[in-house]
Design a protein around this motif. Structure first.
Motif, PDB file in Angstrom:
ATOM      1  N   SER A  39     -24.551   0.072   6.158  1.00 32.64           N
ATOM      2  CA  SER A  39     -25.836  -0.554   5.855  1.00 32.64           C
ATOM      3  C   SER A  39     -26.740  -0.621   7.080  1.00 32.64           C
ATOM      4  N   GLY A  40     -26.171  -0.334   8.226  1.00 30.97           N
ATOM      5  CA  GLY A  40     -26.920  -0.463   9.464  1.00 30.97           C
ATOM      6  C   GLY A  40     -26.909  -1.875  10.020  1.00 30.97           C
ATOM      7  N   VAL A  41     -26.238  -2.797   9.316  1.00 33.19           N
ATOM      8  CA  VAL A  41     -26.137  -4.190   9.759  1.00 33.19           C
ATOM      9  C   VAL A  41     -24.652  -4.537   9.836  1.00 33.19           C
ATOM     10  N   SER A  42     -24.178  -4.963  11.009  1.00 30.44           N
ATOM     11  CA  SER A  42     -22.746  -5.124  11.237  1.00 30.44           C
ATOM     12  C   SER A  42     -22.094  -6.114  10.284  1.00 30.44           C
ATOM     13  N   GLN A  43     -22.737  -7.269  10.036  1.00 27.22           N
ATOM     14  CA  GLN A  43     -22.099  -8.253   9.166  1.00 27.22           C
ATOM     15  C   GLN A  43     -22.045  -7.783   7.715  1.00 27.22           C
ATOM     16  N   VAL A  44     -23.019  -6.992   7.298  1.00 23.81           N
ATOM     17  CA  VAL A  44     -22.991  -6.412   5.953  1.00 23.81           C
ATOM     18  C   VAL A  44     -21.886  -5.364   5.871  1.00 23.81           C
ATOM     19  N   GLN A 104     -15.992 -12.081  -7.983  1.00 21.88           N
ATOM     20  CA  GLN A 104     -15.593 -12.414  -6.620  1.00 21.88           C
ATOM     21  C   GLN A 104     -16.406 -11.604  -5.618  1.00 21.88           C
ATOM     22  N   ALA A 105     -16.604 -10.319  -5.938  1.00 19.58           N
ATOM     23  CA  ALA A 105     -17.392  -9.456  -5.062  1.00 19.58           C
ATOM     24  C   ALA A 105     -18.833  -9.941  -4.960  1.00 19.58           C
ATOM     25  N   ILE A 106     -19.385 -10.339  -6.101  1.00 17.07           N
ATOM     26  CA  ILE A 106     -20.764 -10.826  -6.118  1.00 17.07           C
ATOM     27  C   ILE A 106     -20.895 -12.112  -5.303  1.00 17.07           C
ATOM     28  N   ASP A 107     -19.953 -13.022  -5.486  1.00 17.22           N
ATOM     29  CA  ASP A 107     -19.995 -14.279  -4.727  1.00 17.22           C
ATOM     30  C   ASP A 107     -19.918 -14.015  -3.234  1.00 17.22           C
ATOM     31  N   THR A 111     -23.220 -14.419  -0.002  1.00 18.49           N
ATOM     32  CA  THR A 111     -23.177 -15.232   1.223  1.00 18.49           C
ATOM     33  C   THR A 111     -23.940 -14.573   2.371  1.00 18.49           C
ATOM     34  N   LEU A 112     -24.265 -13.300   2.218  1.00 16.99           N
ATOM     35  CA  LEU A 112     -24.981 -12.587   3.273  1.00 16.99           C
ATOM     36  C   LEU A 112     -26.456 -12.981   3.264  1.00 16.99           C
ATOM     37  N   PRO A 113     -27.035 -13.323   4.402  1.00 16.48           N
ATOM     38  CA  PRO A 113     -28.455 -13.706   4.448  1.00 16.48           C
ATOM     39  C   PRO A 113     -29.393 -12.550   4.110  1.00 16.48           C
ATOM     40  N   GLU A 114     -28.890 -11.313   4.179  1.00 17.45           N
ATOM     41  CA  GLU A 114     -29.720 -10.143   3.871  1.00 17.45           C
ATOM     42  C   GLU A 114     -29.874  -9.907   2.373  1.00 17.45           C
ATOM     43  N   VAL A 115     -29.054 -10.602   1.563  1.00 16.22           N
ATOM     44  CA  VAL A 115     -29.028 -10.345   0.117  1.00 16.22           C
ATOM     45  C   VAL A 115     -29.949 -11.307  -0.629  1.00 16.22           C
ATOM     46  N   GLU A 116     -30.818 -10.747  -1.484  1.00 27.26           N
ATOM     47  CA  GLU A 116     -31.694 -11.566  -2.336  1.00 27.26           C
ATOM     48  C   GLU A 116     -30.943 -12.005  -3.587  1.00 27.26           C
TER      49      GLU A 116
END
Length: 316
Positions: A39-44, A104-107, A111-116
């Motif tokens: 994704s180009g973002v390490s935490q993602v 579970q995957a959706i939850d 938690t990621l701040p990048e996700v709307e």
């Protein structure tokens, strides 16, 4: 694979898939590097690894961008204003269902701040659309489309008052384009073939090439998003049936008359031959229809899950 849940709790979805919309302000750009999705973002990327994400697909690459000067706001069936969302970062993500289930995957992704938002890739179904009755009088003064052989079976056409509408003079010679998002369309059908939309840039181009640079090679008359090809057909019949209701040729002595016999039919296959499909594929079809000039999008389909992604895609 389709997972079926209790009908009263009905939320059928594609196993191992979810639809994720990243925030327009996020730096996320999903792409494949070798066999790995990044994704180009390490935490993602760490969450991708945790869930076993194996593939990702941008769903609205053609029309997803925010339209700053949209002429009018759109309203939902409840009357609420639907904002013009930036859909460029809307993706279908595939992950390992053996590692984690859909919810579970959706939850975890949420938690990621990048996700709307994130949601299952809900399954949808072709709806029945039968017409057949002779319980009306055809002696009114209406347009000659009523002389078609099977017109006496088109009770819905009469119930909507379309013959009276046909009698009015045309106000434009422009032929509207109706995108049929369904199981496909038999473009050789004798009562449809003269009303099939044509992508002239592809028709006059080279075979195997994307001559109009819209991302789809050889989409001469539309596109099949189930098989990812410009070769069109309908191995179910539902889409062809719906295309006929919308825009069958008039005054040709064959079959029925479409609701608008002057309209052009843009075939877009988003449903499989068994009459099932999913929201992600439908959104890709919506994107294609809007980008290629469709005036109307017809979808005789339904399901049991509410999809925010689909609502926002239609609002584009």
């Amino acid at each position: 694979e389709v997972v079926k849940i209790e009908r009263h709790a009905a939320r059928d979805y594609r196993e191992g898939e979810m639809i994720v919309k990243f925030k327009a302000t996020s730096p996320v750009r999903v792409k494949a590097i070798g066999k790995k999705l990044t994704s180009g973002v390490s935490q993602v990327d760490r969450v991708f690894d945790e869930l076993g994400v194996t593939d990702g697909e941008q769903l609205m690459p053609l029309t997803g961008a925010h339209t700053a000067n949209r002429a009018k706001a759109l309203k939902s069936v409840t009357g609420q204003i639907i904002p013009d969302a930036d859909m460029t970062l809307l993706y279908r993500l595939q992950f390992d269902p053996k590692q984690v289930d859909v919810y579970q995957a959706i939850d975890r992704v949420k938690t990621l701040p990048e996700v709307e938002y994130a949601e299952p890739n809900y399954v949808v179904y072709a709806l029945s659309a039968d017409e057949g009755s002779d319980l009306y009088d055809t002696t009114d003064e209406v347009a000659s489309y009523t002389s078609e052989p099977l017109f006496p079976q088109q009770w819905g056409t009469v119930a909507m008052g379309l013959p009276q509408l046909w009698a009015y003079p045309k106000i434009t010679n422009k032929r509207p384009i109706i995108a049929i998002l369904d199981t496909g369309v038999d473009i050789t059908h004798p009562d449809l073939k003269d009303n099939i939309w044509t992508n002239t840039l592809e028709l006059e181009g080279s075979e195997g090439e994307d001559d109009d640079n819209n991302g789809f090679a050889d989409d001469l008359y539309g596109y099949d998003f189930v098989n990812n090809t410009g070769r069109l057909g309908d191995w179910n019949g539902h889409g062809t049936h719906c295309a006929g209701i919308a825009a069958a040729v008039g005054n040709n002595g064959i079959g029925v008359a479409g609701a608008n016999p002057d309209a052009l039919i843009m075939p877009i296959t988003v449903m499989q031959s068994d009459g099932t499909g999913d929201v992600a594929t439908i959104i890709k079809g919506i994107d294609y229809a809007a980008a290629n000039g469709a005036d109307v999008i017809s979808m005789s389909i339904g399901g049991y899950g509410y999809s925010l992604a689909e609502e926002q895609a239609l609002a584009k």
